[in-house]
Design a protein around this motif. Structure first.
Motif, PDB file in Angstrom:
ATOM      1  N   LEU A 191     -76.598 -20.325 -29.428  1.00  0.00           N
ATOM      2  CA  LEU A 191     -75.934 -20.235 -31.048  1.00  0.00           C
ATOM      3  C   LEU A 191     -75.012 -18.377 -30.612  1.00  0.00           C
ATOM      4  N   LEU A 192     -75.364 -17.769 -30.231  1.00  0.00           N
ATOM      5  CA  LEU A 192     -74.954 -16.372 -29.326  1.00  0.00           C
ATOM      6  C   LEU A 192     -74.454 -16.646 -28.678  1.00  0.00           C
ATOM      7  N   ALA A 193     -74.576 -16.757 -27.848  1.00  0.00           N
ATOM      8  CA  ALA A 193     -74.334 -16.037 -26.442  1.00  0.00           C
ATOM      9  C   ALA A 193     -73.309 -17.754 -26.181  1.00  0.00           C
ATOM     10  N   GLY A 194     -73.220 -18.540 -27.536  1.00  0.00           N
ATOM     11  CA  GLY A 194     -72.269 -19.390 -26.864  1.00  0.00           C
ATOM     12  C   GLY A 194     -70.603 -19.212 -27.155  1.00  0.00           C
ATOM     13  N   ASP A 195     -70.427 -18.400 -28.358  1.00  0.00           N
ATOM     14  CA  ASP A 195     -69.256 -17.273 -28.799  1.00  0.00           C
ATOM     15  C   ASP A 195     -68.524 -17.189 -27.642  1.00  0.00           C
ATOM     16  N   ARG A 196     -67.448 -17.753 -27.832  1.00  0.00           N
ATOM     17  CA  ARG A 196     -66.100 -17.363 -26.396  1.00  0.00           C
ATOM     18  C   ARG A 196     -66.010 -16.361 -26.381  1.00  0.00           C
ATOM     19  N   ALA A 197     -66.021 -14.879 -27.731  1.00  0.00           N
ATOM     20  CA  ALA A 197     -65.909 -13.803 -27.488  1.00  0.00           C
ATOM     21  C   ALA A 197     -66.905 -13.230 -26.625  1.00  0.00           C
ATOM     22  N   VAL A 198     -68.386 -13.690 -27.006  1.00  0.00           N
ATOM     23  CA  VAL A 198     -69.761 -12.850 -26.655  1.00  0.00           C
ATOM     24  C   VAL A 198     -69.308 -13.397 -24.852  1.00  0.00           C
TER      25      VAL A 198
ATOM     26  N   ALA B 270     -83.380  -7.304 -34.507  1.00  0.00           N
ATOM     27  CA  ALA B 270     -82.728  -6.783 -35.577  1.00  0.00           C
ATOM     28  C   ALA B 270     -83.870  -6.912 -35.734  1.00  0.00           C
ATOM     29  N   ALA B 271     -85.087  -5.144 -35.738  1.00  0.00           N
ATOM     30  CA  ALA B 271     -86.644  -4.903 -35.926  1.00  0.00           C
ATOM     31  C   ALA B 271     -86.864  -5.005 -37.294  1.00  0.00           C
ATOM     32  N   GLY B 272     -87.536  -6.645 -36.801  1.00  0.00           N
ATOM     33  CA  GLY B 272     -88.292  -7.514 -38.177  1.00  0.00           C
ATOM     34  C   GLY B 272     -87.323  -8.418 -37.943  1.00  0.00           C
ATOM     35  N   GLY B 273     -86.356  -8.566 -37.310  1.00  0.00           N
ATOM     36  CA  GLY B 273     -85.851  -9.356 -38.060  1.00  0.00           C
ATOM     37  C   GLY B 273     -84.851 -10.353 -36.721  1.00  0.00           C
ATOM     38  N   PRO B 274     -84.265 -11.787 -36.748  1.00  0.00           N
ATOM     39  CA  PRO B 274     -83.890 -12.020 -36.076  1.00  0.00           C
ATOM     40  C   PRO B 274     -82.657 -11.663 -34.284  1.00  0.00           C
ATOM     41  N   LEU B 275     -83.335 -12.432 -33.516  1.00  0.00           N
ATOM     42  CA  LEU B 275     -82.881 -12.646 -32.442  1.00  0.00           C
ATOM     43  C   LEU B 275     -81.410 -12.088 -32.101  1.00  0.00           C
ATOM     44  N   VAL B 276     -80.836 -10.721 -31.857  1.00  0.00           N
ATOM     45  CA  VAL B 276     -79.389 -10.521 -31.897  1.00  0.00           C
ATOM     46  C   VAL B 276     -78.820 -10.979 -30.777  1.00  0.00           C
ATOM     47  N   GLY B 277     -79.563 -10.950 -29.217  1.00  0.00           N
ATOM     48  CA  GLY B 277     -78.847 -10.576 -28.036  1.00  0.00           C
ATOM     49  C   GLY B 277     -79.767 -10.133 -26.882  1.00  0.00           C
ATOM     50  N   ALA B 278     -79.258  -9.644 -25.529  1.00  0.00           N
ATOM     51  CA  ALA B 278     -80.791  -9.866 -24.147  1.00  0.00           C
ATOM     52  C   ALA B 278     -79.753  -9.027 -24.007  1.00  0.00           C
TER      53      ALA B 278
ATOM     54  N   TYR C  28     -76.317  -6.842 -20.784  1.00  0.00           N
ATOM     55  CA  TYR C  28     -77.092  -7.380 -22.106  1.00  0.00           C
ATOM     56  C   TYR C  28     -75.854  -7.855 -22.610  1.00  0.00           C
ATOM     57  N   TRP C  29     -75.846  -8.612 -23.261  1.00  0.00           N
ATOM     58  CA  TRP C  29     -75.055  -9.058 -24.730  1.00  0.00           C
ATOM     59  C   TRP C  29     -75.252  -8.697 -25.836  1.00  0.00           C
ATOM     60  N   ILE C  30     -74.597  -8.730 -26.563  1.00  0.00           N
ATOM     61  CA  ILE C  30     -74.970  -9.153 -28.531  1.00  0.00           C
ATOM     62  C   ILE C  30     -74.358 -10.099 -29.182  1.00  0.00           C
TER      63      ILE C  30
ATOM     64  N   ARG D 238     -71.932 -11.833 -32.051  1.00  0.00           N
ATOM     65  CA  ARG D 238     -71.087 -11.203 -32.734  1.00  0.00           C
ATOM     66  C   ARG D 238     -70.709 -11.029 -33.595  1.00  0.00           C
ATOM     67  N   PRO D 239     -71.819 -11.256 -34.559  1.00  0.00           N
ATOM     68  CA  PRO D 239     -72.265 -10.942 -35.925  1.00  0.00           C
ATOM     69  C   PRO D 239     -72.752  -9.478 -35.996  1.00  0.00           C
ATOM     70  N   TYR D 240     -73.822  -8.564 -34.982  1.00  0.00           N
ATOM     71  CA  TYR D 240     -74.170  -8.042 -34.630  1.00  0.00           C
ATOM     72  C   TYR D 240     -73.736  -6.879 -34.015  1.00  0.00           C
ATOM     73  N   TRP D 241     -72.144  -6.938 -33.956  1.00  0.00           N
ATOM     74  CA  TRP D 241     -71.919  -5.805 -32.981  1.00  0.00           C
ATOM     75  C   TRP D 241     -71.347  -4.487 -33.597  1.00  0.00           C
ATOM     76  N   ASN D 242     -71.587  -3.325 -33.287  1.00  0.00           N
ATOM     77  CA  ASN D 242     -70.909  -1.990 -33.905  1.00  0.00           C
ATOM     78  C   ASN D 242     -72.177  -1.968 -34.743  1.00  0.00           C
ATOM     79  N   ARG D 243     -73.248  -1.827 -34.419  1.00  0.00           N
ATOM     80  CA  ARG D 243     -74.704  -1.166 -35.521  1.00  0.00           C
ATOM     81  C   ARG D 243     -75.362  -0.535 -34.943  1.00  0.00           C
ATOM     82  N   GLY D 244     -74.835  -0.792 -33.987  1.00  0.00           N
ATOM     83  CA  GLY D 244     -75.685   0.470 -32.463  1.00  0.00           C
ATOM     84  C   GLY D 244     -77.253  -0.443 -31.837  1.00  0.00           C
ATOM     85  N   TYR D 245     -77.032  -1.277 -32.246  1.00  0.00           N
ATOM     86  CA  TYR D 245     -78.104  -2.364 -31.295  1.00  0.00           C
ATOM     87  C   TYR D 245     -77.982  -2.103 -29.710  1.00  0.00           C
ATOM     88  N   ALA D 246     -76.679  -2.387 -29.071  1.00  0.00           N
ATOM     89  CA  ALA D 246     -76.736  -2.571 -27.796  1.00  0.00           C
ATOM     90  C   ALA D 246     -76.836  -1.067 -27.037  1.00  0.00           C
ATOM     91  N   THR D 247     -76.437   0.115 -28.116  1.00  0.00           N
ATOM     92  CA  THR D 247     -76.657   1.494 -27.557  1.00  0.00           C
ATOM     93  C   THR D 247     -78.768   1.575 -27.639  1.00  0.00           C
TER      94      THR D 247
END
Length: 171
Positions: free
Chosen positions: A26-33, A63-71, A86-88, A90-99
């Motif tokens: 679902l997440l990696a299948g997004d063209r923008a990702v 997300a700590a205690g939550g769903p898979l958001v990337g790899a 890495y990839w994140i 799109r619904p989880y961009w700009n939340r500091g997860y990648a950093t």
């Protein structure tokens, strides 16, 4: 041996499990990702999973205690590519997860694998990925043109040494 999981607020890293496949699709299948990564195919294959080969360590980013958001993947011996990718989703961009994930992988690389340096690259047209790497202390090594999805594109190669990382940690 690297740990199977790691908490790095606001995320947790853990090894992939079979039940992650549909979420990755679902997440990696997004063209923008997929478009800004070197290895994610688009369209993403059904039942593509999240396997890694060889000596790559791949973690699910949650997300700590939550769903898979990337790899995130670490290749101790980068071969033809850089050490880190890495990839994140799109619904989880700009939340500091990648950093947070990149910082955690840098610690694993230098503390557990005893590497002397790490490298990563990003498309010049993807400055958000460059900001993630910069926040983690990765400096620009060079830019170069490479084939990317059938065309030549400008890439920025970044890196950090064990010495530079240790100096950052001492601050």
């Amino acid at each position: 041996m690297l740990p199977h999981s790691l908490l790095a607020s606001p995320i947790a890293l853990r090894r992939f499990v079979a039940s992650d496949a549909s979420r990755v699709e679902l997440l990696a299948g997004d063209r923008a990702v997929a478009e800004t990564t070197a290895l994610i195919p688009h369209p993403y294959p059904t039942q593509g999973g999240a396997a890694s080969a060889g000596t790559e360590y791949t973690y699910a980013i949650t997300a700590a205690g939550g769903p898979l958001v990337g790899a995130i993947g670490l290749r101790p011996d980068p071969g033809e590519r850089e050490n880190l990718g890495y990839w994140i989703g799109r619904p989880y961009w700009n939340r500091g997860y990648a950093t947070a994930a990149v910082q955690a992988i840098i610690v694993l690389a230098f503390e557990f694998l005893d590497l002397e340096a790490l490298s990563a690259s990003h498309l010049v047209r993807n400055p958000a990925s460059g900001r993630v790497m910069e926040k983690c202390g990765m400096r620009i090594l060079r830019t170069e043109r490479r084939a990317h999805r059938g065309t030549l594109e400008e890439f920025c190669l970044r890196g950090i040494t064990r010495e530079a990382w240790a100096a950052r940690m001492a601050e």
